[in-house]
Design a protein around this motif. Structure first.
Motif, PDB file in Angstrom:
ATOM      1  N   GLY A 133      -0.459   1.717 -27.408  1.00 10.05           N
ATOM      2  CA  GLY A 133      -1.245   0.501 -27.292  1.00 10.05           C
ATOM      3  C   GLY A 133      -0.444  -0.756 -27.042  1.00 10.05           C
ATOM      4  O   GLY A 133      -0.986  -1.748 -26.549  1.00 10.05           O
ATOM      5  N   SER A 134       0.848  -0.751 -27.367  1.00 13.79           N
ATOM      6  CA  SER A 134       1.642  -1.972 -27.223  1.00 13.79           C
ATOM      7  C   SER A 134       2.208  -2.148 -25.814  1.00 13.79           C
ATOM      8  O   SER A 134       2.752  -3.214 -25.502  1.00 13.79           O
ATOM      9  N   ILE A 135       2.107  -1.137 -24.963  1.00 12.68           N
ATOM     10  CA  ILE A 135       2.654  -1.224 -23.606  1.00 12.68           C
ATOM     11  C   ILE A 135       1.534  -1.553 -22.626  1.00 12.68           C
ATOM     12  O   ILE A 135       0.517  -0.873 -22.568  1.00 12.68           O
ATOM     13  N   LEU A 136       1.735  -2.617 -21.863  1.00 15.04           N
ATOM     14  CA  LEU A 136       0.733  -3.032 -20.900  1.00 15.04           C
ATOM     15  C   LEU A 136       0.805  -2.177 -19.638  1.00 15.04           C
ATOM     16  O   LEU A 136       1.868  -1.734 -19.219  1.00 15.04           O
ATOM     17  N   THR A 137      -0.360  -1.968 -19.014  1.00 16.24           N
ATOM     18  CA  THR A 137      -0.435  -1.325 -17.717  1.00 16.24           C
ATOM     19  C   THR A 137      -1.704  -1.830 -17.036  1.00 16.24           C
ATOM     20  O   THR A 137      -2.480  -2.578 -17.630  1.00 16.24           O
ATOM     21  N   SER A 138      -1.880  -1.448 -15.782  1.00 17.98           N
ATOM     22  CA  SER A 138      -3.121  -1.809 -15.107  1.00 17.98           C
ATOM     23  C   SER A 138      -4.265  -0.948 -15.637  1.00 17.98           C
ATOM     24  O   SER A 138      -4.042   0.123 -16.214  1.00 17.98           O
ATOM     25  N   ASP A 139      -5.494  -1.418 -15.426  1.00 23.51           N
ATOM     26  CA  ASP A 139      -6.649  -0.615 -15.832  1.00 23.51           C
ATOM     27  C   ASP A 139      -6.861   0.561 -14.877  1.00 23.51           C
ATOM     28  O   ASP A 139      -7.338   1.622 -15.284  1.00 23.51           O
ATOM     29  N   TYR A 140      -6.520   0.355 -13.614  1.00 26.93           N
ATOM     30  CA  TYR A 140      -6.729   1.376 -12.584  1.00 26.93           C
ATOM     31  C   TYR A 140      -5.513   1.397 -11.661  1.00 26.93           C
ATOM     32  O   TYR A 140      -4.858   0.366 -11.452  1.00 26.93           O
ATOM     33  N   PHE A 141      -5.223   2.576 -11.123  1.00 27.77           N
ATOM     34  CA  PHE A 141      -4.102   2.732 -10.201  1.00 27.77           C
ATOM     35  C   PHE A 141      -4.563   3.514  -8.977  1.00 27.77           C
ATOM     36  O   PHE A 141      -5.048   4.641  -9.100  1.00 27.77           O
ATOM     37  N   GLN A 142      -4.439   2.904  -7.803  1.00 27.55           N
ATOM     38  CA  GLN A 142      -4.833   3.543  -6.544  1.00 27.55           C
ATOM     39  C   GLN A 142      -3.582   3.875  -5.739  1.00 27.55           C
ATOM     40  O   GLN A 142      -2.835   2.985  -5.345  1.00 27.55           O
ATOM     41  N   TYR A 143      -3.349   5.161  -5.512  1.00 25.30           N
ATOM     42  CA  TYR A 143      -2.156   5.594  -4.779  1.00 25.30           C
ATOM     43  C   TYR A 143      -2.502   6.223  -3.430  1.00 25.30           C
ATOM     44  O   TYR A 143      -1.629   6.778  -2.751  1.00 25.30           O
ATOM     45  N   ASP A 144      -3.772   6.124  -3.004  1.00 24.94           N
ATOM     46  CA  ASP A 144      -4.227   6.833  -1.802  1.00 24.94           C
ATOM     47  C   ASP A 144      -3.979   6.095  -0.501  1.00 24.94           C
ATOM     48  O   ASP A 144      -4.189   6.664   0.571  1.00 24.94           O
ATOM     49  N   PHE A 145      -3.564   4.828  -0.555  1.00 28.38           N
ATOM     50  CA  PHE A 145      -3.245   4.106   0.682  1.00 28.38           C
ATOM     51  C   PHE A 145      -1.864   4.568   1.135  1.00 28.38           C
ATOM     52  O   PHE A 145      -0.850   3.887   0.986  1.00 28.38           O
ATOM     53  N   TYR A 146      -1.835   5.774   1.697  1.00 25.61           N
ATOM     54  CA  TYR A 146      -0.563   6.456   1.992  1.00 25.61           C
ATOM     55  C   TYR A 146      -0.848   7.588   2.972  1.00 25.61           C
ATOM     56  O   TYR A 146      -1.855   8.277   2.857  1.00 25.61           O
ATOM     57  N   GLY A 147       0.046   7.769   3.929  1.00 28.63           N
ATOM     58  CA  GLY A 147      -0.097   8.887   4.858  1.00 28.63           C
ATOM     59  C   GLY A 147      -1.001   8.562   6.033  1.00 28.63           C
ATOM     60  O   GLY A 147      -1.802   7.627   5.991  1.00 28.63           O
ATOM     61  N   ASP A 148      -0.875   9.333   7.089  1.00 27.75           N
ATOM     62  CA  ASP A 148      -1.596   9.059   8.332  1.00 27.75           C
ATOM     63  C   ASP A 148      -3.109   9.046   8.155  1.00 27.75           C
ATOM     64  O   ASP A 148      -3.814   8.267   8.799  1.00 27.75           O
ATOM     65  N   ASP A 149      -3.629   9.887   7.276  1.00 30.99           N
ATOM     66  CA  ASP A 149      -5.079   9.989   7.125  1.00 30.99           C
ATOM     67  C   ASP A 149      -5.687   8.777   6.426  1.00 30.99           C
ATOM     68  O   ASP A 149      -6.864   8.452   6.656  1.00 30.99           O
ATOM     69  N   HIS A 150      -4.924   8.113   5.577  1.00 31.13           N
ATOM     70  CA  HIS A 150      -5.482   7.066   4.729  1.00 31.13           C
ATOM     71  C   HIS A 150      -4.959   5.667   5.029  1.00 31.13           C
ATOM     72  O   HIS A 150      -5.422   4.708   4.415  1.00 31.13           O
ATOM     73  N   VAL A 151      -3.993   5.552   5.917  1.00 32.58           N
ATOM     74  CA  VAL A 151      -3.475   4.221   6.244  1.00 32.58           C
ATOM     75  C   VAL A 151      -4.243   3.674   7.438  1.00 32.58           C
ATOM     76  O   VAL A 151      -3.918   3.920   8.595  1.00 32.58           O
TER      77      VAL A 151
END
Length: 250
Positions: free
Chosen positions: A159-177
């Motif tokens: 609980g003491s370590i901050l992070t984002s609420d959501y992480f999107q890693y799909d903007f990657y590769g020929d199909d998704h860029v």
């Protein structure tokens, strides 16, 4: 105030001069707010000096455990007999928690000594998430330095370590860029903080020798500075922040 916040983070700062230049261009002329720096490359010293000219760009550590050589000594569970980092399954099975912690602290201290304030920690190829003891090791160091950490789920962190609420890693590769794909990701943004990972770059002669992901990086750069992308952010009043802004979140 719109409660939707977006961190657009470019991995691999310092990998090559073209990668670093592309990241800085996407920050100056597009929506990129954050980057994570590799500090064990041939170009890391120059790139860290250059980035100090861009005070609004958040700079984290892109912890490297599987490319090149460590910056610390005596982390034998991470290296082969030539002193090079192990890779893939061999690294996953060999890596010891203390060695990961030691290497992480050495890499962090390199950035601090360069005069750059570190905003957060993530890792090259997400190795801190793939190695069984990796997240535990990173979390211990993050708590010590009071730094946020990229995570696929906040349940992976204490609980003491901050992070984002959501992480999107799909903007990657020929199909998704593509422009359409990124706008579609935006349309699904939820209240809270979302990180979108990206890898923009200008192509240079070093990149093809260091990464199989090369030409598509330039497509990413073109999209990140596209006026349609910037206009969407403005029209929907999405707040662009970097990980240093997490402390200001409610």
């Amino acid at each position: 105030m719109n409660s939707t916040r977006l961190i657009v983070n470019a991995d691999d700062f310092g990998l090559t001069p073209g990668v670093s230049a592309g990241i800085l261009y996407a920050h100056q002329h597009g929506i990129l707010t954050s980057t994570t720096a590799m500090v064990n490359t041939d170009f890391s010293k120059e790139s860290l000096e250059e980035v100090k000219r861009y005070p609004d760009l958040g700079v984290g550590l892109h912890l490297v455990l599987d490319a090149g050589q460590p910056v610390s000594s005596f982390v034998s569970s991470l290296t082969d007999n030539r002193g090079e980092f192990l890779k893939g399954q061999e690294l996953i099975e060999s890596a010891k928690r203390q060695d990961i912690k030691d290497e992480l602290e050495y890499q962090l201290e390199l950035i601090f000594r360069s005069g750059v304030d570190v905003t957060h920690i993530d890792s090259h190829h997400h190795m801190h998430l793939h190695i069984p003891c990796g997240m535990e090791a990173v979390a211990e160091v993050a708590e010590k330095y009071k730094l946020p950490v990229r995570s696929f789920s906040d349940s992976m962190l204490s609980g003491s370590i901050l992070t984002s609420d959501y992480f999107q890693y799909d903007f990657y590769g020929d199909d998704h860029v593509s422009l359409e794909y990124l706008l579609n990701l935006f349309s699904g943004l939820q209240p809270g903080v979302t990180e979108i990972m990206c890898h923009p770059a200008f192509l240079d002669s070093w990149l093809s020798n260091k990464s199989s992901y090369n030409f598509t990086r330039m497509k990413e750069l073109d999209i990140l500075v596209n006026s349609k992308i910037k206009n969407w952010i403005d029209e929907h009043a999405v707040g662009l922040i970097h990980y240093g802004g997490l402390v200001d979140e409610p």
